[in-house]
Design an enzyme around this catalytic site. Structure first.
Site, PDB file in Angstrom:
ATOM      1  N   GLU A 115      75.294 -37.675 -43.536  1.00 14.99           N
ATOM      2  CA  GLU A 115      74.775 -36.409 -43.010  1.00 14.99           C
ATOM      3  C   GLU A 115      75.349 -35.277 -43.857  1.00 14.99           C
ATOM      4  OE1 GLU A 115      75.144 -35.988 -38.740  1.00 14.99           O
ATOM      5  OE2 GLU A 115      74.152 -37.896 -38.390  1.00 14.99           O
ATOM      6  N   HIS A 231      71.163 -25.470 -35.143  1.00 16.65           N
ATOM      7  CA  HIS A 231      70.699 -26.657 -35.859  1.00 16.65           C
ATOM      8  C   HIS A 231      69.454 -26.271 -36.634  1.00 16.65           C
ATOM      9  CE1 HIS A 231      69.498 -30.692 -36.887  1.00 16.65           C
ATOM     10  NE2 HIS A 231      70.637 -31.142 -36.399  1.00 16.65           N
ATOM     11  N   ARG A 277      75.196 -27.040 -42.737  1.00 11.17           N
ATOM     12  CA  ARG A 277      74.189 -26.782 -41.707  1.00 11.17           C
ATOM     13  C   ARG A 277      73.831 -25.294 -41.591  1.00 11.17           C
ATOM     14  NH1 ARG A 277      75.149 -29.986 -36.205  1.00 11.17           N
ATOM     15  NH2 ARG A 277      74.532 -31.719 -37.495  1.00 11.17           N
ATOM     16  N   HIS A 336      72.641 -24.847 -31.094  1.00 15.65           N
ATOM     17  CA  HIS A 336      72.980 -26.266 -31.019  1.00 15.65           C
ATOM     18  C   HIS A 336      74.409 -26.515 -30.555  1.00 15.65           C
ATOM     19  CE1 HIS A 336      72.626 -30.471 -32.060  1.00 15.65           C
ATOM     20  NE2 HIS A 336      73.605 -30.408 -32.930  1.00 15.65           N
ATOM     21  N   ARG A 371      80.787 -26.346 -37.625  1.00 18.75           N
ATOM     22  CA  ARG A 371      81.158 -27.737 -37.360  1.00 18.75           C
ATOM     23  C   ARG A 371      80.486 -28.702 -38.334  1.00 18.75           C
ATOM     24  NH1 ARG A 371      78.628 -31.665 -34.646  1.00 18.75           N
ATOM     25  NH2 ARG A 371      77.147 -30.259 -33.652  1.00 18.75           N
TER      26      ARG A 371
END
Ligand code: SIN
Length: 508
Positions: A115, A231, A277, A336, A371
Site C-alpha cells: 500500500e 481517503h 495518501r 477517513h 497516518r
C-alpha cells in the site's frame, strides 16, 4: 437517573481498540458499552486494507517504523512508532490465533500486499478487502467467550462522571431514552473517529467524536486535532457513508485517470498512485475541482478477478451501477481517519486520572500528520491491549462526590449543517477565511443547541487548523502552503479556547 457500580474496567466502544482492551484487561472484570450491536457501528469492521506489520523475513520493525515516521510528515513520536512496529507482528499472530483468517503465502507465512508509502509489501490482509470484518468476527467471538467481559449494547455515551479532583469515575449512558450513571475503577474511551462530522465519510456516520468531545470538555489534553485524513478513493456513487475502494487496488496496479482516460498522478508526485495518501487526496480533489474528474481504473490490474479478489469493492460498485471489471470507478476524497485525539501515553493514560483512551479517539502520536496505510487496525490492537492491561491495574477509588458532565444532543438538521460546513471549510484544502466562517457556524449552532460534543470537536479541529499557519500531512492551507522548518505538535485543552483566547492559542 439509574445508577450502577462496576468494580473493574469500563470500556466505551466495541471496535478493535475497545475489544482488544477488554480482552487484555483479564482477569479484571470488564464492562463494554456500545450503542450498536457488536461488529456494527465501528470503523474497524469496515477496514478493507488490513494490518501493516513487519512479518516478512526481509522486513523489519525498524523499516516499518521509518515508513511510519516518513508518512507522518515530521510529527510522529518515534518512540511510539517503534513500540507499534515492534509489537506489530505479535499482534497479527495473536489475532490469527484467535481465528482471523489472514491470507497465506505458499510457504504458510502471511501473504503481504503493498500500500502507498510503504517501502515494501507489508500488509496482512484477508481475501483482498475483508480484513476488518474478518478480524472483528474473530475478536467478537473471543469477547463473547471471555468470562471476565460483559457487553451492554444499546447504550449510547452521553457524559462523563468526575470527582472534585478531576478523576474520571465513569460515564453517563443513555438506553432507550433513560440516562444511567455507571461508575468504575477505570474508564477507557474507544469511541472511534469523527467521520460523521464531515459531509462524506468512509466510516459509520454515527461516529461524531463524542468520546473526544466529552473528554475535552472534562479537561483532558487533546493532541493534533487539526489532522484529519481524507481517503483519496471513496467510491463516488452518491452514498453516505461512501464505500471505499481500498488502496490495495493501487498496490495491485490500478491507475488514477481523468474523464479522458489519461493518468494524472505523475504530475503531482514521483510515486504517482503510490504517493502518500494526503498527496493523492489533494490531487484527486484538484482534478475534480478543475472539472477533469477522477476515476480508479482497475480493469487491467484486477479486471475479471474482482468478485473473488476484492468482493466488498465489487459489490459496492455494482450497487452504484458501476462494473469495475469493465468500467473505471468514479472516486472522490472522503473523511477517513482522525490522527488527532485525546492525548495518551504508551499505555493509553490520558491527562485525567482514571481516564484512558485507545484507538482512533486517542492520539498516541504514532500517526503524526498523516497516518500510514493499514497502521490503524494495528494501532487499535497494539495500543488497545496495552491500555487494557494498564487500566486493569487501577484500584477501585474511595467513594467521593461525583459531578455529572452531560453534553446536549445535537438535532439532525444541526448535524447536517455542521457536516456541510466542516467539509467545505476544514476539508482537504483549508484557508483562514473558511476556518473563520466555520467557527461562526459552530458559534451559531452552539448558541442554538448548547455545547454538544460534536460541536466541541469541530471547534478543536477548526481552531487548531487556524492556528497552524503551515501545510503538513493531512492539513493543507491554501493560504500557507509551505511547511515550517521545525515541526511542532499541537496540545490543547478546552480552557485554552475560552472566549478570551478563542482561535488564538499557540500550538506547542
Ligand atoms: C484502505 O484499504 O485503503 C484503507 C486502509 C487504511 O485506511 O489504512
Amino acid at each position: 437517573m439509574n445508577r450502577r457500580t462496576h468494580h473493574g474496567v469500563l470500556v466505551v466502544g466495541a471496535g478493535l481498540a475497545g475489544l482488544s482492551a477488554a480482552l487484555a484487561a483479564a482477569p479484571r472484570k470488564v464492562l463494554v458499552l456500545t450503542d450498536a450491536p457488536l461488529s456494527q457501528g465501528c470503523s474497524s469492521a469496515w477496514a478493507q486494507g488490513g494490518m501493516a506489520a513487519a512479518l516478512a523475513e526481509d522486513d523489519s520493525p525498524a523499516a516499518h517504523a521509518a515508513d511510519t515516521v516518513a508518512a507522518g510528515a515530521g510529527l510522529v513520536d518515534p518512540v511510539m512508532a517503534r513500540l507499534l512496529t515492534e509489537e506489530g507482528p505479535g499482534a497479527v499472530r495473536a489475532l490469527a490465533a484467535l481465528g482471523a483468517p489472514f491470507d497465506r503465502a505458499a510457504d504458510g507465512g502471511f501473504a503481504q500486499s503493498l500500500e502507498a508509502a510503504h517501502s515494501q509489501p507489508r500488509v496482512a490482509r484477508v481475501k483482498g478487502d475483508q480484513a476488518g470484518v474478518a478480524i472483528m468476527q474473530a475478536v467478537v467471538a473471543a469477547v463473547l467467550a471471555a468470562p471476565h467481559i460483559a457487553v451492554l449494547t444499546g447504550h449510547r455515551l452521553r457524559g462523563l462522571l468526575q470527582d472534585a479532583g478531576g478523576r474520571v469515575r465513569g460515564v453517563v449512558a443513555e438506553r432507550e431514552g433513560v440516562l444511567i450513571e455507571i461508575t468504575a475503577a477505570a474508564t477507557i474511551l474507544a469511541t472511534g473517529g469523527i467521520g460523521g462530522l464531515y459531509a462524506v465519510t468512509t466510516t459509520p456516520a454515527e461516529l461524531r467524536g463524542e468520546g473526544l468531545g466529552l473528554a475535552a470538555l472534562a479537561g483532558a489534553v487533546v493532541a493534533d486535532p487539526e489532522f484529519v485524513q481524507f481517503h483519496p478513493t471513496a467510491i463516488d456513487i452518491g452514498r453516505d457513508p461512501a464505500p471505499l475502494a481500498t488502496e490495495a487496488l493501487r498496490g495491485e496496479g490500478a491507475m488514477l485517470v481523468g474523464a479522458d482516460g489519461q493518468r494524472f498522478m505523475a504530475r503531482y508526485h514521483p510515486e504517482a498512485e503510490l504517493a502518500p495518501r494526503d498527496v493523492v487526496a489533494r490531487a484527486i480533489h484538484a482534478e475534480r475541482q478543475a472539472g477533469r474528474g477522477a476515476f480508479l481504473d482497475a480493469r487491467g490490474a484486477v479486471g475479471p478477478h474482482f468478485p473473488e479478489e476484492f468482493p466488498a469493492v465489487f459489490t459496492a460498485c455494482l450497487s452504484g451501477g458501476v462494473d469495475p471489471r469493465v468500467q473505471p470507478i468514479p472516486v472522490a476524497p472522503a473523511c477517513h481517519y482522525h490522527m488527532g485525539g485525546i492525548a495518551t501515553d504508551a499505555d493509553g493514560a490520558t491527562s485525567l486520572p482514571g481516564l484512558y483512551a485507545a484507538g482512533e479517539c486517542a492520539s498516541t502520536g504514532v500517526h503524526g500528520a498523516n497516518r500510514l496505510a493499514s497502521n490503524s487496525l494495528l494501532e487499535a490492537a497494539v495500543f488497545g491491549a496495552r491500555t487494557g492491561r494498564a487500566a486493569a491495574n487501577e484500584p477501585d477509588p474511595a467513594p467521593a462526590r461525583i459531578v455529572r458532565l452531560v453534553a446536549p444532543d445535537l438535532p439532525d438538521d444541526a448535524i447536517q449543517t455542521l457536516r456541510t460546513a466542516m467539509s467545505r471549510d476544514a476539508g482537504v484544502v483549508r484557508d483562514a477565511d473558511g476556518l473563520l466562517r466555520l467557527l461562526e457556524v459552530i458559534d451559531s449552532l452552539e448558541a442554538q443547541h448548547g455545547r454538544a460534543a460534536p460541536l466541541a470537536v469541530a471547534r478543536l479541529v477548526a481552531t487548531s487548523a487556524l492556528a497552524r499557519t503551515e501545510s503538513r500531512g493531512g492539513h493543507f492551507r491554501a493560504d500557507a502552503p509551505e511547511t515550517d522548518a521545525v515541526p511542532r505538535r499541537t496540545f490543547v485543552r478546552w480552557s485554552d479556547l475560552l472566549p478570551a483566547n478563542a482561535w488564538k492559542y499557540a500550538a506547542e
